[in-house]
Design a protein around this motif. Sequence first.
Motif, PDB file in Angstrom:
ATOM      1  N   THR A  35       0.828  -1.209   0.000  1.00  0.00           N
ATOM      2  CA  THR A  35       0.000   0.000   0.000  1.00  0.00           C
ATOM      3  C   THR A  35       0.861   1.258   0.000  1.00  0.00           C
ATOM      4  OG1 THR A  35      -1.818   1.158   1.093  1.00  0.00           O
ATOM      5  CG2 THR A  35      -0.203   0.145   2.533  1.00  0.00           C
ATOM      6  N   GLU A  36       0.316   2.304  -0.582  1.00  0.00           N
ATOM      7  CA  GLU A  36       0.963   3.614  -0.522  1.00  0.00           C
ATOM      8  C   GLU A  36       0.276   4.496   0.510  1.00  0.00           C
ATOM      9  OE1 GLU A  36       2.304   5.234  -4.409  1.00  0.00           O
ATOM     10  OE2 GLU A  36       1.237   3.479  -5.204  1.00  0.00           O
ATOM     11  N   ASN A  37      -0.730   3.948   1.183  1.00  0.00           N
ATOM     12  CA  ASN A  37      -1.482   4.685   2.195  1.00  0.00           C
ATOM     13  C   ASN A  37      -0.672   4.748   3.492  1.00  0.00           C
ATOM     14  OD1 ASN A  37      -3.279   5.442   4.279  1.00  0.00           O
ATOM     15  ND2 ASN A  37      -5.036   4.702   3.115  1.00  0.00           N
ATOM     16  N   GLU A  38      -0.049   5.899   3.738  1.00  0.00           N
ATOM     17  CA  GLU A  38       0.802   6.072   4.925  1.00  0.00           C
ATOM     18  C   GLU A  38       0.018   5.913   6.230  1.00  0.00           C
ATOM     19  OE1 GLU A  38       4.114   6.367   5.124  1.00  0.00           O
ATOM     20  OE2 GLU A  38       4.338   6.275   2.951  1.00  0.00           O
ATOM     21  N   ASP A  39      -1.270   6.262   6.227  1.00  0.00           N
ATOM     22  CA  ASP A  39      -2.081   6.119   7.438  1.00  0.00           C
ATOM     23  C   ASP A  39      -2.208   4.654   7.843  1.00  0.00           C
ATOM     24  OD1 ASP A  39      -2.462   8.858   7.676  1.00  0.00           O
ATOM     25  OD2 ASP A  39      -4.352   8.835   6.560  1.00  0.00           O
ATOM     26  N   ILE A  40      -2.402   3.771   6.853  1.00  0.00           N
ATOM     27  CA  ILE A  40      -2.511   2.342   7.148  1.00  0.00           C
ATOM     28  C   ILE A  40      -1.180   1.824   7.673  1.00  0.00           C
ATOM     29  CG2 ILE A  40      -2.805   0.050   6.107  1.00  0.00           C
ATOM     30  CD1 ILE A  40      -4.948   1.302   4.293  1.00  0.00           C
ATOM     31  N   ILE A  41      -0.092   2.271   7.078  1.00  0.00           N
ATOM     32  CA  ILE A  41       1.229   1.833   7.537  1.00  0.00           C
ATOM     33  C   ILE A  41       1.492   2.332   8.958  1.00  0.00           C
ATOM     34  CG2 ILE A  41       3.720   2.020   7.131  1.00  0.00           C
ATOM     35  CD1 ILE A  41       3.030   2.076   4.090  1.00  0.00           C
ATOM     36  N   LYS A  42       1.178   3.594   9.237  1.00  0.00           N
ATOM     37  CA  LYS A  42       1.375   4.143  10.589  1.00  0.00           C
ATOM     38  C   LYS A  42       0.505   3.417  11.607  1.00  0.00           C
ATOM     39  CE  LYS A  42       2.750   8.790   9.200  1.00  0.00           C
ATOM     40  NZ  LYS A  42       2.355  10.187   9.104  1.00  0.00           N
ATOM     41  N   MET A  43      -0.745   3.126  11.244  1.00  0.00           N
ATOM     42  CA  MET A  43      -1.657   2.420  12.137  1.00  0.00           C
ATOM     43  C   MET A  43      -1.101   1.018  12.438  1.00  0.00           C
ATOM     44  SD  MET A  43      -5.752   1.786  11.673  1.00  0.00           S
ATOM     45  CE  MET A  43      -5.555   0.626  10.329  1.00  0.00           C
ATOM     46  N   THR A  44      -0.579   0.360  11.423  1.00  0.00           N
ATOM     47  CA  THR A  44       0.001  -0.972  11.609  1.00  0.00           C
ATOM     48  C   THR A  44       1.239  -0.898  12.490  1.00  0.00           C
ATOM     49  OG1 THR A  44      -0.845  -1.656   9.450  1.00  0.00           O
ATOM     50  CG2 THR A  44       0.918  -2.993  10.412  1.00  0.00           C
ATOM     51  N   LYS A  45       2.050   0.119  12.284  1.00  0.00           N
ATOM     52  CA  LYS A  45       3.256   0.296  13.099  1.00  0.00           C
ATOM     53  C   LYS A  45       2.889   0.465  14.573  1.00  0.00           C
ATOM     54  CE  LYS A  45       7.575   2.876  12.963  1.00  0.00           C
ATOM     55  NZ  LYS A  45       8.356   3.868  12.211  1.00  0.00           N
ATOM     56  N   THR A  46       1.866   1.278  14.840  1.00  0.00           N
ATOM     57  CA  THR A  46       1.396   1.477  16.212  1.00  0.00           C
ATOM     58  C   THR A  46       0.850   0.176  16.798  1.00  0.00           C
ATOM     59  OG1 THR A  46       0.900   3.799  15.777  1.00  0.00           O
ATOM     60  CG2 THR A  46      -0.226   2.786  17.654  1.00  0.00           C
ATOM     61  N   GLU A  47       0.085  -0.549  15.994  1.00  0.00           N
ATOM     62  CA  GLU A  47      -0.488  -1.828  16.429  1.00  0.00           C
ATOM     63  C   GLU A  47       0.619  -2.816  16.799  1.00  0.00           C
ATOM     64  OE1 GLU A  47      -1.987  -5.344  13.676  1.00  0.00           O
ATOM     65  OE2 GLU A  47      -3.460  -3.722  13.737  1.00  0.00           O
ATOM     66  N   VAL A  48       1.648  -2.917  15.978  1.00  0.00           N
ATOM     67  CA  VAL A  48       2.762  -3.824  16.244  1.00  0.00           C
ATOM     68  C   VAL A  48       3.520  -3.376  17.497  1.00  0.00           C
ATOM     69  CG1 VAL A  48       4.992  -4.640  15.367  1.00  0.00           C
ATOM     70  CG2 VAL A  48       2.994  -4.607  13.858  1.00  0.00           C
ATOM     71  N   ALA A  49       3.739  -2.077  17.639  1.00  0.00           N
ATOM     72  CA  ALA A  49       4.440  -1.554  18.818  1.00  0.00           C
ATOM     73  C   ALA A  49       3.653  -1.859  20.095  1.00  0.00           C
ATOM     74  CB  ALA A  49       4.663  -0.046  18.676  1.00  0.00           C
ATOM     75  N   GLU A  50       2.348  -1.619  20.060  1.00  0.00           N
ATOM     76  CA  GLU A  50       1.520  -1.875  21.245  1.00  0.00           C
ATOM     77  C   GLU A  50       1.510  -3.354  21.606  1.00  0.00           C
ATOM     78  OE1 GLU A  50      -2.226  -0.065  20.189  1.00  0.00           O
ATOM     79  OE2 GLU A  50      -1.536   1.931  20.821  1.00  0.00           O
ATOM     80  N   LYS A  51       1.494  -4.217  20.608  1.00  0.00           N
ATOM     81  CA  LYS A  51       1.532  -5.659  20.858  1.00  0.00           C
ATOM     82  C   LYS A  51       2.851  -6.044  21.516  1.00  0.00           C
ATOM     83  CE  LYS A  51       1.033 -10.085  18.500  1.00  0.00           C
ATOM     84  NZ  LYS A  51       0.843 -10.761  17.215  1.00  0.00           N
ATOM     85  N   ASN A  52       3.959  -5.463  21.039  1.00  0.00           N
ATOM     86  CA  ASN A  52       5.266  -5.753  21.623  1.00  0.00           C
ATOM     87  C   ASN A  52       5.395  -5.203  23.039  1.00  0.00           C
ATOM     88  OD1 ASN A  52       7.051  -7.264  19.763  1.00  0.00           O
ATOM     89  ND2 ASN A  52       6.468  -5.632  18.362  1.00  0.00           N
ATOM     90  N   ILE A  53       4.835  -4.037  23.278  1.00  0.00           N
ATOM     91  CA  ILE A  53       4.850  -3.457  24.634  1.00  0.00           C
ATOM     92  C   ILE A  53       4.067  -4.357  25.584  1.00  0.00           C
ATOM     93  CG2 ILE A  53       3.990  -1.548  26.057  1.00  0.00           C
ATOM     94  CD1 ILE A  53       4.679   0.290  23.602  1.00  0.00           C
ATOM     95  N   GLN A  54       2.896  -4.808  25.142  1.00  0.00           N
ATOM     96  CA  GLN A  54       2.079  -5.671  25.994  1.00  0.00           C
ATOM     97  C   GLN A  54       2.793  -6.983  26.292  1.00  0.00           C
ATOM     98  OE1 GLN A  54      -0.913  -4.740  27.556  1.00  0.00           O
ATOM     99  NE2 GLN A  54      -0.230  -6.507  28.719  1.00  0.00           N
TER     100      GLN A  54
END
Length: 125
Positions: free
Chosen positions: A75-94
């Motif tokens: 995807t070229e949609n930066e919002d989807i990439i940023k949302m995924t990055k946050t999701e992965v970070a939160e999963k790793n923090i948890q």
Amino acid sequence: MIWNFDNDRPIYTQIIEHMKFFIISGELKPGSKLASVRDLASEAGVNPNTMQRALAELERTELVYSNRTSGRFITENEDIIKMTKTEVAEKNIQLFLDNMKKIGYDKNETLSLLKNYKKGDENNE
């Protein structure tokens, strides 16, 4: 791309995690074309059906899209990439917090350790 799998979880979910990491880390650039299913499966050492299942899930989450005549693309949609990055970070923090709890640290003790670690890291720079 380096593919490492463990035996305690389904391979297709691990492929999804790897692909998400490749995308959010920039190893796979927005808009870049993915190799064919067969080539990706061969590179990862998995069955093409397993790779296809993982790519179909990535399409569902809109990280990857298909062009019937040209293949699959990131995807070229930066919002989807940023949302995924946050999701992965939160999963790793948890996961980190859960592991700290298992060895006997509460959130405040963990935060204190992190602050002290950060201070020590600054002194080594």
